[in-house]
Enzyme design. Structure first.
Site, short mmCIF file in Angstrom:
data_model
loop_
_atom_site.label_atom_id
_atom_site.label_comp_id
_atom_site.label_asym_id
_atom_site.label_seq_id
_atom_site.Cartn_x
_atom_site.Cartn_y
_atom_site.Cartn_z
N ASP A 257 32.70 31.46 43.22
CA ASP A 257 32.43 31.99 44.56
C ASP A 257 31.34 31.15 45.20
O ASP A 257 30.17 31.53 45.25
CB ASP A 257 32.03 33.47 44.47
CG ASP A 257 33.18 34.35 44.01
OD1 ASP A 257 34.35 33.96 44.23
OD2 ASP A 257 32.92 35.40 43.42
N ARG B 35 28.35 43.01 34.06
CA ARG B 35 26.92 42.75 34.23
C ARG B 35 26.22 42.78 32.88
O ARG B 35 26.57 43.58 32.03
CB ARG B 35 26.28 43.80 35.16
CG ARG B 35 26.71 43.65 36.61
CD ARG B 35 26.20 42.33 37.22
NE ARG B 35 26.63 42.15 38.60
CZ ARG B 35 27.75 41.51 38.98
NH1 ARG B 35 28.57 41.01 38.08
NH2 ARG B 35 28.04 41.38 40.26
N ASN C 54 58.96 39.71 52.19
CA ASN C 54 59.41 38.34 52.44
C ASN C 54 58.23 37.36 52.40
O ASN C 54 58.30 36.29 51.79
CB ASN C 54 60.12 38.30 53.81
CG ASN C 54 60.65 36.93 54.13
OD1 ASN C 54 61.46 36.37 53.39
ND2 ASN C 54 60.17 36.36 55.23
N THR C 55 57.13 37.76 53.03
CA THR C 55 55.96 36.88 53.10
C THR C 55 55.29 36.74 51.73
O THR C 55 54.87 35.64 51.35
CB THR C 55 54.97 37.41 54.16
OG1 THR C 55 55.68 37.57 55.38
CG2 THR C 55 53.80 36.48 54.36
N ASP D 202 42.72 33.94 42.96
CA ASP D 202 42.52 35.35 43.35
C ASP D 202 42.71 35.48 44.86
O ASP D 202 41.75 35.58 45.61
CB ASP D 202 41.11 35.78 42.92
CG ASP D 202 40.88 37.26 43.08
OD1 ASP D 202 41.86 38.01 43.25
OD2 ASP D 202 39.70 37.68 43.02
N LEU D 203 43.98 35.51 45.27
CA LEU D 203 44.27 35.56 46.71
C LEU D 203 44.50 36.99 47.20
O LEU D 203 44.59 37.21 48.40
CB LEU D 203 45.50 34.70 47.02
CG LEU D 203 45.32 33.21 46.72
CD1 LEU D 203 46.60 32.45 47.07
CD2 LEU D 203 44.13 32.63 47.50
N LYS D 204 44.63 37.92 46.27
CA LYS D 204 44.84 39.34 46.62
C LYS D 204 45.82 39.47 47.78
O LYS D 204 45.53 40.02 48.83
CB LYS D 204 43.51 40.02 46.96
CG LYS D 204 42.54 40.08 45.81
CD LYS D 204 41.35 40.96 46.12
CE LYS D 204 40.37 41.04 44.99
NZ LYS D 204 39.64 39.78 44.73
N ARG E 222 28.42 36.08 39.80
CA ARG E 222 26.99 35.90 39.98
C ARG E 222 26.15 35.83 38.71
O ARG E 222 25.22 35.02 38.65
CB ARG E 222 26.46 36.97 40.96
CG ARG E 222 26.92 36.69 42.39
CD ARG E 222 26.85 37.91 43.28
NE ARG E 222 27.89 38.88 42.95
CZ ARG E 222 28.10 40.00 43.63
NH1 ARG E 222 27.33 40.30 44.67
NH2 ARG E 222 29.07 40.82 43.28
N LYS F 243 38.03 31.08 38.30
CA LYS F 243 38.69 31.85 39.35
C LYS F 243 38.37 31.24 40.70
O LYS F 243 37.20 31.06 41.05
CB LYS F 243 38.22 33.31 39.33
CG LYS F 243 38.95 34.18 40.35
CD LYS F 243 38.62 35.64 40.19
CE LYS F 243 37.41 36.06 40.96
NZ LYS F 243 37.61 36.13 42.42
O1 C5P Z 1 29.74 38.02 41.18
P1 C5P Z 1 30.64 39.01 40.48
O2 C5P Z 1 30.56 38.91 38.96
O3 C5P Z 1 30.50 40.42 41.00
O4 C5P Z 1 32.11 38.49 40.87
C1 C5P Z 1 33.27 39.24 40.59
C2 C5P Z 1 34.46 38.51 41.13
O5 C5P Z 1 35.63 39.26 40.82
C3 C5P Z 1 34.46 38.30 42.63
O6 C5P Z 1 35.03 37.03 42.87
C4 C5P Z 1 35.37 39.40 43.17
O7 C5P Z 1 36.09 39.00 44.31
C5 C5P Z 1 36.34 39.59 42.01
N1 C5P Z 1 36.98 40.90 41.92
C6 C5P Z 1 36.26 42.07 41.82
N2 C5P Z 1 36.92 43.29 41.74
C7 C5P Z 1 38.25 43.32 41.73
C8 C5P Z 1 39.00 42.14 41.84
C9 C5P Z 1 38.31 40.92 41.91
O8 C5P Z 1 35.04 42.05 41.79
N3 C5P Z 1 38.87 44.49 41.58
#
Ligand code: C5P
Length: 245
Positions: free
Chosen positions: A19, A184, A76-77, A68-70, A214, A41
Site C-alpha cells: 500500500d 497486528r 458481464n463486466t 486485491d481489486l475487490k 502497515r 498484495k
Molecule cells: O495495513 P494493514 O495491515 O491494515 O493492511 C491490510 C490490507 O488488507 C489493506 O491493503 C486492506 O485493503 C486489505 N484488506 C483488509 N480487509 C479486507 C480485505 C482486504 O484490510 N477484508
C-alpha cells in the site's frame, strides 16, 4: 476435490500489502524486503497509481501476487475484468462475495490457474458500520452467509477477519483457502482495523495466508518485521500440526 491452495511454507503464507503511493515507493519497498518476502498484495492504491503492469514484473522476479481489486459490478463486466486480470499472472484476485459476481468470475476464469477470492466483510467494519450500511446482521452472521454462498459458487477462497477463521473452517472444511488481513502484533497500533488478531492466533484459528501492510511497510526495519512474523507463523503452524489428529 479441494479448492484450498497449498501446502505453503511459513514464508509463502505471509502476503505483504504494497500500500504505497506510487510505483517508485513500491519498488523501493520490495528491494528493501528482498528475500524476506515472496508474496505481495497489489491493491487499489498501487493498481490505480500505475502499478498494474508491476504485477508482471513481480512475477518475473519470482514473487507471487495477490491482486486485491475487490471487483463488484454486473456479471458481464466482472467476467471481462477477470479475463483481463488472467493475463497479468497474479495468483489471487478478489471480488466482493456477492453470488452473481462470484459466479461470473468463476465462469470467466475457466481453467486458468488464477484463484478467485471472495471478500466476505471488510475487517474495518463492525456491527454499527454494517447497520449504517443497511445490513441488519452481525459481521460474523454476514460472513457465514457469504462463505456458504462462496462454496455454492465454487470460488477458491475467502478474505475475512482472523477472528472469523475458525467458524469459516468449520463451515467450509478444506474447500476454501482463508486469507486474513487485520493482523497486528501485540501492543501495536490498530489503525482503522477493528476485527484484528496476532499472526500466531490467526494461524491457530485456521488461516492459510496472512495479509500484513502497515506493521511491515511502516516499520523502521521492514525485513526484520517480516522475518519476525514468519517466525511467529512457523511456530503457530508447528503447534497446529501437533494438535491435528
Ligand atoms: O495495513 P494493514 O495491515 O491494515 O493492511 C491490510 C490490507 O488488507 C489493506 O491493503 C486492506 O485493503 C486489505 N484488506 C483488509 N480487509 C479486507 C480485505 C482486504 O484490510 N477484508
Amino acid at each position: 476435490m479441494t479448492n484450498r491452495t497449498g501446502p505453503a511454507s511459513a514464508r509463502e503464507r505471509l502476503i505483504v500489502a504494497l500500500d504505497t503511493p506510487d510505483l517508485a515507493h513500491a519498488k523501493a519497498m520490495v528491494a528493501r524486503l528482498g528475500d524476506a518476502v515472496c508474496f505481495y498484495k497489489v491493491g487499489m492504491q498501487l493498481a490505480y497509481g500505475g502499478g498494474l503492469d508491476y504485477v508482471r514484473t513481480l512475477r518475473d522476479e519470482g514473487k507471487q501476487v495477490f491482486l486485491d481489486l475487490k471487483m463488484l459490478d454486473i456479471a458481464n463486466t466482472v467476467g471481462h475484468g477477470v479475463a483481463s486480470v488472467m493475463r497479468l499472472g497474479a495468483t489471487f484476485v478478489t471480488i466482493h462475495a456477492y453470488p452473481q459476481a462470484m459466479r461470473a468470475a468463476v465462469a470467466a476464469r475457466g481453467d486458468d490457474p488464477l484463484k478467485i477470492l471472495g471478500v466476505t466483510v471488510l475487517t474495518s467494519l463492525d456491527e454499527s458500520d454494517l447497520t449504517e450500511a443497511g445490513y441488519n446482521r452481525k459481521p460474523e452472521e454476514l460472513v457465514a452467509l457469504r462463505v456458504r454462498a462462496a462454496l455454492d459458487c465454487g470460488i477458491d477462497g475467502v478474505v475475512a477477519s482472523p477472528l472469523e477463521a475458525r467458524d469459516i473452517r468449520e463451515i467450509a472444511g478444506d474447500r476454501l483457502s482463508i486469507v486474513t488481513p487485520g493482523i497486528r502484533l501485540k501492543g501495536s497500533d490498530a489503525g482503522d482495523q477493528k476485527r484484528i488478531t496476532t499472526p500466531g492466533d490467526a494461524i491457530a484459528a485456521g488461516a492459510d495466508y496472512l495479509v500484513v501492510g502497515r506493521p511491515i511497510i511502516s516499520a523502521d526495519d521492514p525485513a526484520d518485521a517480516a522475518n519476525n512474523i514468519v517466525d511467529e507463523i512457523s511456530q503457530a503452524l508447528n503447534q497446529r500440526k501437533g494438535m491435528s489428529p
